[in-house]
Design a protein around this motif. Sequence first.
Motif, mmCIF file in Angstrom:
data_model
loop_
_atom_site.group_PDB
_atom_site.id
_atom_site.type_symbol
_atom_site.label_atom_id
_atom_site.label_comp_id
_atom_site.label_asym_id
_atom_site.label_seq_id
_atom_site.Cartn_x
_atom_site.Cartn_y
_atom_site.Cartn_z
ATOM 1 N N LEU A 196 0.834 -1.207 0.000
ATOM 2 C CA LEU A 196 0.000 0.000 0.000
ATOM 3 C C LEU A 196 0.873 1.263 0.000
ATOM 4 C CD1 LEU A 196 -2.753 -1.076 2.566
ATOM 5 C CD2 LEU A 196 -3.022 -0.815 0.092
ATOM 6 N N HIS A 197 1.957 1.210 0.750
ATOM 7 C CA HIS A 197 2.882 2.348 0.838
ATOM 8 C C HIS A 197 3.500 2.635 -0.529
ATOM 9 C CE1 HIS A 197 6.231 4.375 3.437
ATOM 10 N NE2 HIS A 197 5.770 5.169 2.514
ATOM 11 N N VAL A 198 4.055 1.604 -1.157
ATOM 12 C CA VAL A 198 4.684 1.777 -2.474
ATOM 13 C C VAL A 198 3.634 2.163 -3.516
ATOM 14 C CG1 VAL A 198 5.913 0.585 -4.336
ATOM 15 C CG2 VAL A 198 6.587 0.206 -1.958
ATOM 16 N N GLY A 199 2.433 1.553 -3.415
ATOM 17 C CA GLY A 199 1.358 1.901 -4.338
ATOM 18 C C GLY A 199 0.960 3.362 -4.225
ATOM 19 N N PHE A 200 0.905 3.885 -2.993
ATOM 20 C CA PHE A 200 0.585 5.294 -2.772
ATOM 21 C C PHE A 200 1.685 6.177 -3.363
ATOM 22 C CE2 PHE A 200 0.474 9.167 -0.085
ATOM 23 C CZ PHE A 200 -0.846 9.549 -0.320
ATOM 24 N N TYR A 201 2.934 5.738 -3.237
ATOM 25 C CA TYR A 201 4.043 6.493 -3.826
ATOM 26 C C TYR A 201 3.917 6.541 -5.354
ATOM 27 C CZ TYR A 201 8.737 7.996 -5.071
ATOM 28 O OH TYR A 201 9.796 8.697 -5.605
ATOM 29 N N LEU A 202 3.644 5.388 -5.951
ATOM 30 C CA LEU A 202 3.568 5.310 -7.405
ATOM 31 C C LEU A 202 2.385 6.108 -7.960
ATOM 32 C CD1 LEU A 202 4.459 1.556 -8.025
ATOM 33 C CD2 LEU A 202 5.890 3.557 -8.469
ATOM 34 N N LYS A 203 1.375 6.293 -7.141
ATOM 35 C CA LYS A 203 0.186 7.054 -7.565
ATOM 36 C C LYS A 203 0.553 8.462 -8.034
ATOM 37 C CE LYS A 203 -4.175 8.885 -5.681
ATOM 38 N NZ LYS A 203 -5.005 8.484 -6.827
ATOM 39 N N PHE A 204 1.635 8.993 -7.501
ATOM 40 C CA PHE A 204 2.029 10.364 -7.819
ATOM 41 C C PHE A 204 3.210 10.416 -8.798
ATOM 42 C CE2 PHE A 204 -0.070 10.435 -3.722
ATOM 43 C CZ PHE A 204 -0.959 11.483 -3.876
ATOM 44 N N GLN A 205 3.515 9.271 -9.448
ATOM 45 C CA GLN A 205 4.603 9.233 -10.424
ATOM 46 C C GLN A 205 4.036 9.187 -11.837
ATOM 47 O OE1 GLN A 205 7.561 9.705 -8.932
ATOM 48 N NE2 GLN A 205 6.326 9.569 -7.055
ATOM 49 N N PHE A 259 16.159 -1.725 -2.762
ATOM 50 C CA PHE A 259 16.274 -1.610 -4.215
ATOM 51 C C PHE A 259 15.277 -0.588 -4.767
ATOM 52 C CE2 PHE A 259 18.868 -5.457 -4.345
ATOM 53 C CZ PHE A 259 19.690 -5.203 -5.423
ATOM 54 N N LEU A 260 14.049 -0.594 -4.234
ATOM 55 C CA LEU A 260 13.047 0.370 -4.689
ATOM 56 C C LEU A 260 13.460 1.798 -4.350
ATOM 57 C CD1 LEU A 260 9.726 -1.454 -3.714
ATOM 58 C CD2 LEU A 260 10.633 -1.089 -6.009
ATOM 59 N N ILE A 261 13.988 1.997 -3.148
ATOM 60 C CA ILE A 261 14.425 3.330 -2.724
ATOM 61 C C ILE A 261 15.490 3.872 -3.672
ATOM 62 C CG2 ILE A 261 15.769 4.519 -0.938
ATOM 63 C CD1 ILE A 261 14.206 2.807 1.129
ATOM 64 N N ILE A 262 16.439 3.018 -4.050
ATOM 65 C CA ILE A 262 17.499 3.453 -4.975
ATOM 66 C C ILE A 262 16.931 3.659 -6.377
ATOM 67 C CG2 ILE A 262 19.753 2.885 -5.952
ATOM 68 C CD1 ILE A 262 20.136 0.987 -3.525
ATOM 69 N N LEU A 263 16.099 2.717 -6.828
ATOM 70 C CA LEU A 263 15.525 2.786 -8.172
ATOM 71 C C LEU A 263 14.700 4.051 -8.370
ATOM 72 C CD1 LEU A 263 14.915 1.259 -10.885
ATOM 73 C CD2 LEU A 263 12.879 0.349 -9.741
ATOM 74 N N PHE A 264 13.902 4.407 -7.377
ATOM 75 C CA PHE A 264 12.996 5.549 -7.511
ATOM 76 C C PHE A 264 13.719 6.890 -7.594
ATOM 77 C CE2 PHE A 264 9.276 3.111 -5.318
ATOM 78 C CZ PHE A 264 9.070 2.409 -6.500
ATOM 79 N N THR A 265 15.014 6.915 -7.281
ATOM 80 C CA THR A 265 15.756 8.174 -7.428
ATOM 81 C C THR A 265 15.818 8.594 -8.894
ATOM 82 O OG1 THR A 265 17.911 7.025 -7.576
ATOM 83 C CG2 THR A 265 17.185 7.766 -5.388
ATOM 84 N N LEU A 266 15.701 7.634 -9.810
ATOM 85 C CA LEU A 266 15.709 7.973 -11.228
ATOM 86 C C LEU A 266 14.525 8.861 -11.605
ATOM 87 C CD1 LEU A 266 16.723 4.636 -13.023
ATOM 88 C CD2 LEU A 266 18.048 6.754 -12.903
ATOM 89 N N MET A 267 13.438 8.755 -10.845
ATOM 90 C CA MET A 267 12.226 9.514 -11.162
ATOM 91 C C MET A 267 12.128 10.820 -10.386
ATOM 92 S SD MET A 267 9.439 6.425 -11.444
ATOM 93 C CE MET A 267 9.594 5.971 -9.709
ATOM 94 N N LEU A 268 13.032 11.027 -9.443
ATOM 95 C CA LEU A 268 12.992 12.280 -8.686
ATOM 96 C C LEU A 268 13.411 13.445 -9.579
ATOM 97 C CD1 LEU A 268 14.639 11.207 -5.282
ATOM 98 C CD2 LEU A 268 12.215 11.658 -5.717
ATOM 99 N N PRO A 269 12.779 14.610 -9.416
ATOM 100 C CA PRO A 269 13.164 15.771 -10.238
ATOM 101 C C PRO A 269 14.577 16.248 -9.912
ATOM 102 C CG PRO A 269 11.611 16.415 -8.514
ATOM 103 C CD PRO A 269 11.677 14.909 -8.491
ATOM 104 N N LYS A 270 15.203 16.833 -10.901
ATOM 105 C CA LYS A 270 16.545 17.384 -10.705
ATOM 106 C C LYS A 270 16.494 18.562 -9.739
ATOM 107 C CE LYS A 270 18.833 14.834 -13.780
ATOM 108 N NZ LYS A 270 19.985 13.977 -13.431
ATOM 109 N N ARG A 271 17.550 18.705 -8.995
ATOM 110 C CA ARG A 271 17.623 19.802 -8.031
ATOM 111 C C ARG A 271 17.861 21.128 -8.739
ATOM 112 N NH1 ARG A 271 22.075 19.984 -3.100
ATOM 113 N NH2 ARG A 271 21.345 21.915 -2.090
ATOM 114 N N ASN A 272 17.084 22.121 -8.360
ATOM 115 C CA ASN A 272 17.274 23.482 -8.849
ATOM 116 C C ASN A 272 17.979 24.273 -7.751
ATOM 117 O OD1 ASN A 272 17.185 26.071 -9.822
ATOM 118 N ND2 ASN A 272 14.993 26.066 -10.283
#
Length: 381
Positions: A265-274, A311-324
């Motif tokens: 449920l936690h990961v699903g809630f995270y993916l909901k906003f990707q 693994f998910l925590i590391i993988l999801f960094t690819l989808m994080l926005p670039k730092r401004n």
Amino acid sequence: MKKPAELFTVRLLINLLIVATAVFALVFTFIHNKNSDGYILGDWLINYQDGGFKRRGLSGSFFFIIQDFTGLKLNLAVYFFQVIIICGFFYTYFKIIQRKQPDLLYLSLLLSSIGFTGIFNCVDYVGKKEFIVFFIFAVFINLLDQEKLDRSKEYLICFGLLIAMFFHEITLFFMPYFLIGLYLKSGKFETKKYIKYILVTLIPAILIFLLGKEINEGQSLEILKNRGVILTKGIFFWNFDERRYISDHFNDYRLYFLSFLISLLHVGFYLKFQKAQKFLSILLIPAFLFSLPLFYLAIDWGRWLYIHMIFLIILFTLMLPKRNYDEVAEGFSLNLKNGIIVSFIIFSLMYRVEMSGRGFTWEGLLYRVFISPVELLNKML
């Protein structure tokens, strides 16, 4: 002067968590090694000298060579290597986060009971060989994110996975995350690349299955004793039916399904906003199913869930926005989404997932910080 909201950012909290988790892992890994823990230190000392080729045996033979050349105690030789791997992982992950703009929802994954917080809840997670694969995957994602994964570096990653397979066979069961990472970055299926990653893990697995001997062929304990390590329990004494154990203790093990559902449920809630939520969800299902043999063959169900989350925590960094770097940091706003996230975080800090045995207890981080000391003090008085 900067406003407090500009200083108190999610990235700062993540950085503090990275440092705290790394220090905690290093301290308790040292304690395990100093006490000659048969499950953690012992696993690193499985070797080819006792009976020849076997699963996980490369590590012990490697440290025997180190000892012969340097005269170091095996405990220290193993620990120095663990320090390199653990620090390498956390430092690489730290570098990735500095380029990103993580939000509160991403931070909640780290604070999951099987995320970074899992190490604080269960010290048996520290010092194990999966940190080798964590390190390789973090380097892999770091290169992908910077678009620096050229052919030569890709071969180095594959070589690292090949060696990791001879350190621990679990490398095979989490290889799909490398394929998902490649897809997330390129947006297309690259079959030739996928085949390389599959072969460097599958071929060693076949060799181990067909040619591998028992972890203890009868002389391991004597060999280690002659090299200064005396083990009285652990993997070299492991001789029972794990599937039968799970069946006999299923009242405890069935609680892992509850922990898994919470994390799902936690990961699903995270993916909901990707942006790529649907397709990524589809990719993650076979990645998890690929690891199911581990749950069938071995009792460390909490450990497998913990590895998936890292693994998910590391993988999801690819989808994080670039730092401004010019953007002013914003404070936490109170809204429905953040309210749900904070509830997730508080709940995650309340419960604990053990490596094996009890799949869910209320002895989480909050219990250990606020209740355990009081109970101990009460007993002393």
